[in-house]
Design a protein around this motif. Structure first.
Motif, PDB file in Angstrom:
ATOM      1  N   ILE A 155       0.835  -1.207   0.000  1.00  0.00           N
ATOM      2  CA  ILE A 155       0.000   0.000   0.000  1.00  0.00           C
ATOM      3  C   ILE A 155       0.867   1.253   0.000  1.00  0.00           C
ATOM      4  CG2 ILE A 155      -1.647   1.315   1.381  1.00  0.00           C
ATOM      5  CD1 ILE A 155      -2.831  -1.440   2.211  1.00  0.00           C
ATOM      6  N   ARG A 156       1.953   1.247   0.746  1.00  0.00           N
ATOM      7  CA  ARG A 156       2.836   2.421   0.774  1.00  0.00           C
ATOM      8  C   ARG A 156       3.461   2.668  -0.595  1.00  0.00           C
ATOM      9  NH1 ARG A 156       7.767   3.953   0.634  1.00  0.00           N
ATOM     10  NH2 ARG A 156       8.394   5.869   1.653  1.00  0.00           N
ATOM     11  N   ILE A 157       3.920   1.601  -1.241  1.00  0.00           N
ATOM     12  CA  ILE A 157       4.534   1.745  -2.561  1.00  0.00           C
ATOM     13  C   ILE A 157       3.501   2.245  -3.567  1.00  0.00           C
ATOM     14  CG2 ILE A 157       5.664   0.515  -4.453  1.00  0.00           C
ATOM     15  CD1 ILE A 157       6.847  -1.358  -2.275  1.00  0.00           C
ATOM     16  N   LYS A 158       2.283   1.718  -3.503  1.00  0.00           N
ATOM     17  CA  LYS A 158       1.218   2.187  -4.399  1.00  0.00           C
ATOM     18  C   LYS A 158       0.927   3.671  -4.179  1.00  0.00           C
ATOM     19  CE  LYS A 158      -1.400  -2.091  -4.754  1.00  0.00           C
ATOM     20  NZ  LYS A 158      -2.710  -2.706  -4.486  1.00  0.00           N
ATOM     21  N   ARG A 159       0.890   4.065  -2.923  1.00  0.00           N
ATOM     22  CA  ARG A 159       0.612   5.468  -2.595  1.00  0.00           C
ATOM     23  C   ARG A 159       1.699   6.379  -3.166  1.00  0.00           C
ATOM     24  NH1 ARG A 159       0.241   5.357   3.106  1.00  0.00           N
ATOM     25  NH2 ARG A 159      -1.774   4.354   2.840  1.00  0.00           N
ATOM     26  N   VAL A 160       2.945   5.965  -3.030  1.00  0.00           N
ATOM     27  CA  VAL A 160       4.071   6.741  -3.557  1.00  0.00           C
ATOM     28  C   VAL A 160       4.003   6.802  -5.088  1.00  0.00           C
ATOM     29  CG1 VAL A 160       6.585   6.698  -3.814  1.00  0.00           C
ATOM     30  CG2 VAL A 160       5.570   6.341  -1.579  1.00  0.00           C
ATOM     31  N   MET A 161       3.663   5.677  -5.726  1.00  0.00           N
ATOM     32  CA  MET A 161       3.556   5.652  -7.188  1.00  0.00           C
ATOM     33  C   MET A 161       2.434   6.559  -7.688  1.00  0.00           C
ATOM     34  SD  MET A 161       4.199   1.569  -7.743  1.00  0.00           S
ATOM     35  CE  MET A 161       3.424   1.480  -9.321  1.00  0.00           C
ATOM     36  N   ARG A 162       1.295   6.536  -7.016  1.00  0.00           N
ATOM     37  CA  ARG A 162       0.178   7.399  -7.421  1.00  0.00           C
ATOM     38  C   ARG A 162       0.529   8.871  -7.263  1.00  0.00           C
ATOM     39  NH1 ARG A 162      -3.341   3.238  -5.164  1.00  0.00           N
ATOM     40  NH2 ARG A 162      -3.138   4.216  -3.142  1.00  0.00           N
ATOM     41  N   GLU A 163       1.239   9.201  -6.201  1.00  0.00           N
ATOM     42  CA  GLU A 163       1.638  10.597  -5.970  1.00  0.00           C
ATOM     43  C   GLU A 163       2.626  11.065  -7.034  1.00  0.00           C
ATOM     44  OE1 GLU A 163       1.695  14.300  -3.838  1.00  0.00           O
ATOM     45  OE2 GLU A 163       0.279  12.660  -4.082  1.00  0.00           O
ATOM     46  N   ALA A 164       3.587  10.231  -7.376  1.00  0.00           N
ATOM     47  CA  ALA A 164       4.552  10.590  -8.422  1.00  0.00           C
ATOM     48  C   ALA A 164       3.842  10.752  -9.760  1.00  0.00           C
ATOM     49  CB  ALA A 164       5.640   9.532  -8.517  1.00  0.00           C
ATOM     50  N   TYR A 165       2.882   9.890 -10.044  1.00  0.00           N
ATOM     51  CA  TYR A 165       2.107  10.014 -11.282  1.00  0.00           C
ATOM     52  C   TYR A 165       1.296  11.312 -11.278  1.00  0.00           C
ATOM     53  CZ  TYR A 165      -1.846   9.419 -14.405  1.00  0.00           C
ATOM     54  OH  TYR A 165      -2.809   9.630 -15.352  1.00  0.00           O
ATOM     55  N   ARG A 166       0.634  11.581 -10.172  1.00  0.00           N
ATOM     56  CA  ARG A 166      -0.228  12.763 -10.064  1.00  0.00           C
ATOM     57  C   ARG A 166       0.550  14.048 -10.322  1.00  0.00           C
ATOM     58  NH1 ARG A 166      -1.722  16.625  -6.433  1.00  0.00           N
ATOM     59  NH2 ARG A 166      -0.183  15.975  -4.916  1.00  0.00           N
ATOM     60  N   LEU A 167       1.756  14.127  -9.798  1.00  0.00           N
ATOM     61  CA  LEU A 167       2.548  15.347  -9.935  1.00  0.00           C
ATOM     62  C   LEU A 167       3.234  15.463 -11.292  1.00  0.00           C
ATOM     63  CD1 LEU A 167       4.100  15.544  -6.379  1.00  0.00           C
ATOM     64  CD2 LEU A 167       2.227  16.899  -7.307  1.00  0.00           C
ATOM     65  N   ASN A 168       3.414  14.363 -12.008  1.00  0.00           N
ATOM     66  CA  ASN A 168       4.141  14.398 -13.278  1.00  0.00           C
ATOM     67  C   ASN A 168       3.287  14.132 -14.506  1.00  0.00           C
ATOM     68  OD1 ASN A 168       6.942  14.833 -12.354  1.00  0.00           O
ATOM     69  ND2 ASN A 168       6.529  12.954 -11.225  1.00  0.00           N
ATOM     70  N   LYS A 169       1.997  13.887 -14.332  1.00  0.00           N
ATOM     71  CA  LYS A 169       1.159  13.550 -15.485  1.00  0.00           C
ATOM     72  C   LYS A 169       0.969  14.711 -16.449  1.00  0.00           C
ATOM     73  CE  LYS A 169      -3.339  14.442 -13.469  1.00  0.00           C
ATOM     74  NZ  LYS A 169      -4.643  13.881 -13.196  1.00  0.00           N
ATOM     75  N   GLN A 170       1.061  15.934 -15.969  1.00  0.00           N
ATOM     76  CA  GLN A 170       0.870  17.084 -16.855  1.00  0.00           C
ATOM     77  C   GLN A 170       1.914  17.121 -17.965  1.00  0.00           C
ATOM     78  OE1 GLN A 170       1.264  20.362 -14.259  1.00  0.00           O
ATOM     79  NE2 GLN A 170       3.472  20.221 -14.122  1.00  0.00           N
TER      80      GLN A 170
END
Length: 126
Positions: free
Chosen positions: A65-80
């Motif tokens: 769950i922690r790794i997923k949370r970190v991956m989603r956050e990195a995606y959220r900030l870099n998707k633009q």
């Protein structure tokens, strides 16, 4: 594009996930692998994205769950960076293929690399 990861942007369709893994293409930047498929959605989103961490490598749910949370956050900030350069709709699945627990910085740099590789392939095919 906003720095959000709404419910409409999450990949949840079992049919689409199956199609993604059978027909999709992939790019890798250790410790991440991006599987993508060009598709169309009824919603007005440019991509639907899911993240996955293998239970085989990380037995404890807390770690996954922690790794997923970190991956989603990195995606959220870099998707633009990705969606400002593409016009078609895509389905993405980001897989963690590493063997040890990553830091946020490792995941963020890998996310940037994997999306740059995706953009290179995307522009190459067009």
């Amino acid at each position: 594009m906003k720095f959000t990861y709404n419910k409409s942007e999450k990949l949840k369709s079992e049919k689409l996930i199956t199609k993604l893994f059978t027909e999709g293409k992939s790019v890798s930047a250790y410790p991440l692998r991006l599987v993508y498929l060009e598709t169309t959605f009824t919603e007005a989103v440019s991509a639907k994205t899911g993240v996955s961490v293998p239970k085989r490598k990380f037995k404890k749910a807390v770690d996954r769950i922690r790794i997923k949370r970190v991956m989603r956050e990195a995606y959220r900030l870099n998707k633009q960076n990705v969606f400002n350069n593409i016009t078609t709709q895509y389905a993405f699945m980001i897989l963690y293929i590493g063997k040890e627990k990553p830091s946020y910085n490792q995941v963020e740099t890998a996310t940037k690399k994997v999306f740059n590789k995706f953009l290179a392939k995307h522009t190459e095919n067009k």
